[in-house]
Design an enzyme around this catalytic site. Sequence first.
Site, short mmCIF file in Angstrom:
data_model
loop_
_atom_site.label_atom_id
_atom_site.label_comp_id
_atom_site.label_asym_id
_atom_site.label_seq_id
_atom_site.Cartn_x
_atom_site.Cartn_y
_atom_site.Cartn_z
N ASP A 179 3.52 -14.11 4.70
CA ASP A 179 4.42 -14.78 3.76
C ASP A 179 3.89 -16.19 3.51
O ASP A 179 3.51 -16.91 4.44
CB ASP A 179 5.83 -14.84 4.34
CG ASP A 179 6.84 -15.40 3.35
OD1 ASP A 179 7.40 -14.62 2.57
OD2 ASP A 179 7.05 -16.64 3.36
N ILE A 180 3.87 -16.61 2.23
CA ILE A 180 3.41 -17.95 1.87
C ILE A 180 4.50 -18.95 2.24
O ILE A 180 5.66 -18.80 1.86
CB ILE A 180 3.08 -18.05 0.38
CG1 ILE A 180 1.99 -17.03 -0.01
CG2 ILE A 180 2.62 -19.46 0.01
CD1 ILE A 180 1.69 -16.99 -1.49
N GLU A 222 6.50 -13.54 -2.52
CA GLU A 222 5.32 -14.19 -1.94
C GLU A 222 4.87 -13.50 -0.67
O GLU A 222 4.17 -14.09 0.15
CB GLU A 222 5.60 -15.66 -1.66
CG GLU A 222 6.67 -15.93 -0.62
CD GLU A 222 8.08 -16.01 -1.18
OE1 GLU A 222 8.92 -16.68 -0.56
OE2 GLU A 222 8.34 -15.40 -2.24
#
Length: 314
Positions: A179-180, A222
């Site tokens: 996950d960003i 994301e």
Amino acid sequence: MQTMPHGFYKNLLDNLHDGVYFIDIDGYITYWNNGAERLTGYCANDVIGSRCSDGLLMHVTEDGDCLCGNKCPLGATMRDGKSRKTEVYLHHKDGHQIPVSVRSSPIYDDTGKILGAVEIFSDNTSKLAALTRVDKLITENLTDPLTKVGNRRFTDITLHSRFDEVLRYGWDFGILFIDIDHFKMINDTYGHTVGDDVLCMVAKTLQNCIRSFDFIGRYGGEEFIILLPNVNLDTLNLIARRCRNLVQSSSIERDNTRIRVSISIGGTLSRENDTPQTIINRADSLMYKSKRSGRNCITLDKVEACRYLPANET
């Protein structure tokens, strides 16, 4: 013997498929061919007159270790006169990292004094060939239209295929849930167009971190998932660290602002009674542990669950 004119050699270099550039003894770039422009996205006007140490290409190792400065292979070649060949990642103008094979050689004047150096760089053909083979297998309805990696549907299909291999052949696998970090802040601060550019940058960098037979898909928003057959915990950790380090060293520049992001990763190996949902949930939970630990972290399930791969094999 007839001497070829200067323009002949320039035309020859400009038409090479490989990237070629020259630097003088002070490190200033004096020549940049068409191949270099094609591979990096930077045209000659962007780089001629600048120095390698200015960090345009920002060569890094697969662990994200920056080579600009004292570790620069081109600088070492000018110091000792020895040619070198190195496998590195360079920074594309669009922001992502690409794997290249770099060869550096000294340039001498008529007296044998080193007056500069030449660097020739080319696509890492083994990785690019593998990516090309994968591209031919993926149809448009299985590809995320923005990032060009597998979409949610293709990820689910591949995950089920990995479980079929576990049942039929005992081929365990690993999963990384990525996950960003602070992605909403990127969208709120710079807008969704820049957010899309960041997603593409991360996706392309992650693609270049994994092996030719691994799978990467955008799972939503994301979030990305990487599926890795034939791994143990050590190999899972190695690839996770490579992903974290190379994403951290990537960046895009918009309106004279350099934008960087980091990722949080959760990783686990398949277990005997796993289902697609249980392994996704476990990897997702481990990813959130990385978030709670301060982000830009990796949290791996400490259970060595591979039943057929020796623990010390990489």
